[in-house]
Scaffold this motif. Structure first.
Motif, PDB file in Angstrom:
ATOM      1  N   UNK A  12       0.902  -1.081  -0.021  1.00 32.56           N
ATOM      2  CA  UNK A  12      -0.127   0.012  -0.045  1.00 32.56           C
ATOM      3  C   UNK A  12       0.776   1.322  -0.133  1.00 32.56           C
ATOM      4  N   UNK A  13       1.778   1.212   0.848  1.00 34.09           N
ATOM      5  CA  UNK A  13       2.851   2.363   0.714  1.00 34.09           C
ATOM      6  C   UNK A  13       3.454   2.609  -0.603  1.00 34.09           C
ATOM      7  N   UNK A  14       3.903   1.500  -1.162  1.00 32.46           N
ATOM      8  CA  UNK A  14       4.658   1.713  -2.313  1.00 32.46           C
ATOM      9  C   UNK A  14       3.469   2.069  -3.627  1.00 32.46           C
ATOM     10  N   UNK A  15       2.576   1.529  -3.622  1.00 32.04           N
ATOM     11  CA  UNK A  15       1.551   2.072  -4.414  1.00 32.04           C
ATOM     12  C   UNK A  15       1.282   3.592  -4.409  1.00 32.04           C
ATOM     13  N   UNK A  16       0.917   3.916  -3.185  1.00 29.13           N
ATOM     14  CA  UNK A  16       0.583   5.293  -2.768  1.00 29.13           C
ATOM     15  C   UNK A  16       1.613   6.048  -3.056  1.00 29.13           C
ATOM     16  N   UNK A  19       1.387   7.001  -6.559  1.00 30.95           N
ATOM     17  CA  UNK A  19       0.319   7.759  -6.779  1.00 30.95           C
ATOM     18  C   UNK A  19       0.637   9.419  -6.516  1.00 30.95           C
ATOM     19  N   UNK A  20       1.283   9.473  -5.276  1.00 27.92           N
ATOM     20  CA  UNK A  20       1.244  10.988  -4.777  1.00 27.92           C
ATOM     21  C   UNK A  20       2.377  11.704  -5.662  1.00 27.92           C
ATOM     22  N   UNK A  21       3.377  10.767  -6.246  1.00 28.46           N
ATOM     23  CA  UNK A  21       4.167  11.313  -6.867  1.00 28.46           C
ATOM     24  C   UNK A  21       3.806  12.200  -8.294  1.00 28.46           C
ATOM     25  N   UNK A  22       2.842  11.167  -8.693  1.00 26.17           N
ATOM     26  CA  UNK A  22       2.132  11.747 -10.107  1.00 26.17           C
ATOM     27  C   UNK A  22       1.359  12.780  -9.846  1.00 26.17           C
ATOM     28  N   UNK A  23       0.821  13.185  -8.538  1.00 27.91           N
ATOM     29  CA  UNK A  23       0.204  14.345  -8.321  1.00 27.91           C
ATOM     30  C   UNK A  23       0.998  15.312  -7.720  1.00 27.91           C
ATOM     31  N   UNK A  27       6.796  15.209  -1.040  1.00 28.40           N
ATOM     32  CA  UNK A  27       7.423  14.389  -0.200  1.00 28.40           C
ATOM     33  C   UNK A  27       6.641  13.055  -0.252  1.00 28.40           C
ATOM     34  N   UNK A  28       6.242  12.307  -1.296  1.00 28.22           N
ATOM     35  CA  UNK A  28       5.231  11.364  -1.527  1.00 28.22           C
ATOM     36  C   UNK A  28       5.614  10.033  -0.550  1.00 28.22           C
ATOM     37  N   UNK A  29       6.402   9.732  -0.214  1.00 31.38           N
ATOM     38  CA  UNK A  29       6.705   8.499   0.617  1.00 31.38           C
ATOM     39  C   UNK A  29       6.249   8.876   2.252  1.00 31.38           C
ATOM     40  N   UNK A  65      -9.419   7.692   1.390  1.00 35.96           N
ATOM     41  CA  UNK A  65     -10.093   9.169   1.569  1.00 35.96           C
ATOM     42  C   UNK A  65      -8.915  10.180   1.795  1.00 35.96           C
ATOM     43  N   UNK A  66      -7.911   9.948   2.782  1.00 39.17           N
ATOM     44  CA  UNK A  66      -6.985  10.756   3.227  1.00 39.17           C
ATOM     45  C   UNK A  66      -6.045  11.224   2.037  1.00 39.17           C
ATOM     46  N   UNK A  67      -5.821  10.017   1.428  1.00 36.62           N
ATOM     47  CA  UNK A  67      -4.914   9.998   0.182  1.00 36.62           C
ATOM     48  C   UNK A  67      -5.490  10.800  -1.084  1.00 36.62           C
ATOM     49  N   UNK A  68      -6.924  10.835  -1.068  1.00 31.52           N
ATOM     50  CA  UNK A  68      -7.629  11.448  -2.267  1.00 31.52           C
ATOM     51  C   UNK A  68      -7.478  12.851  -1.979  1.00 31.52           C
ATOM     52  N   UNK A  69      -7.487  13.281  -0.646  1.00 28.92           N
ATOM     53  CA  UNK A  69      -7.562  14.623  -0.391  1.00 28.92           C
ATOM     54  C   UNK A  69      -6.262  15.241  -0.501  1.00 28.92           C
TER      55      UNK A  69
END
Length: 293
Positions: A12-16, A19-23, A27-29, A65-69
């Motif tokens: 989950x951490x790897x995927x997220x 995902x956050x890097x693309x957005x 500091x996505x990790x 939901x937290x990641x979406x926001x």
């Protein structure tokens, strides 16, 4: 028939993170770890021993939901409701600025100047102008045992957050909270040994260029001073000179871009000795401080 995906903490951490890097998260990790720890109700360090654990569906729902926001630009500190400052954890909401490491140099400057005072000159009266979440007021109360703090803000909502933080850190009995514009709400005879402030100092043109998570989410009034960035400081300097005792200090956080302008404003008042400057870890002018003479 394919097996359903197994979402472990590590996966989950790897995927997220990706995902956050693309957005465009800075500091996505780190963001992914903080948000997953929040969703699981654990300390971030506990994630490192849990990489192979399967994440429960309810936790994944909360985390999603937290990641979406976060991907939409909401700062992590607002999502989890807290931020560390000077080794203390402070509650933050969208009514206050998110504490930044640069502001710690205001605390450092205050403590350095307090050490230079003679021991008999106690108690020490400190005004924190534009207290926001109360980080400077609380740190002063915690680290200067002989001080009495007056924390001032024009925002009633910000003062509510500051009071919560003062109570959390057992400092509320030494901090008086006042709603007002700079020092104008105080009685004429109030005097201080230190006036400290992280005032609005962003110019309107700078604000337009700020990252979206700052521009779209943090309170504009706590950031923007006006066209030049010096408007609030220009009002505060004479008010501080009126309120400081002889030998007292005005300590201001600034933007490096207005450093020379602030030094000139202090010199023009002529009630202050020549200003000194403290640089931050990036070797940029971050704090200007001057003694009332």
């Amino acid at each position: 028939m394919s097996q359903p995906e197994t979402w472990t903490v590590g996966r989950l951490l790897q995927w997220t993170t990706e995902y956050l890097k693309r957005h465009q998260a800075d500091s996505p990790r780190l963001d992914a770890e903080v948000l997953l720890a929040e969703a699981r109700g654990c300390q971030r360090i506990q994630l490192y021993t849990s990489f192979e654990e399967i994440v429960a569906d309810d936790v994944r729902t909360k985390f999603r939901e937290l990641v979406r926001r976060r991907a939409e630009g909401t700062p992590v500190a607002y999502l989890v409701g807290r931020r560390e400052f000077y080794s203390l954890s402070f509650r933050v909401t969208p009514d206050v600025l998110i504490p930044r490491p640069e502001t710690e140099f205001v605390v450092i400057t205050l403590l350095d100047l307090v050490k230079q005072r003679p021991k008999f000159s106690e108690p020490i009266d400190v005004a924190d102008v534009g207290t926001g979440s109360g980080i400077l007021a609380v740190c002063a109360a915690k680290h200067v045992p002989a001080c009495r703090v007056t924390a001032i803000d024009i925002s009633a909502a910000a003062l509510k957050v500051a009071r919560t933080n003062a109570q959390q850190h057992n400092a509320a009995d030494r901090i008086e909270f006042i709603e007002g514009d700079l020092l104008s709400a105080l009685p004429d005879d109030r005097r201080f040994d230190f006036v400290i402030s992280n005032p609005p100092y962003v110019s309107e043109s700078e604000f337009a260029a700020l990252a979206r998570e700052v521009k779209d989410h943090e309170p504009r009034g706590a950031l923007v001073a006006g066209p030049t960035g010096t408007e609030v400081i220009a009002r505060l300097i004479p008010q501080a000179a009126d309120r400081l005792r002889d030998g007292g200090w005005l300590i201001l956080e600034i933007s490096p871009m207005i450093h020379q302008a602030v030094v000139a404003l202090l010199a023009a008042d002529n009630r202050f000795a020549p200003a000194a400057t403290k640089k931050d870890l990036s070797n940029l002018a971050r704090v200007v401080f001057a003694k009332r003479v």
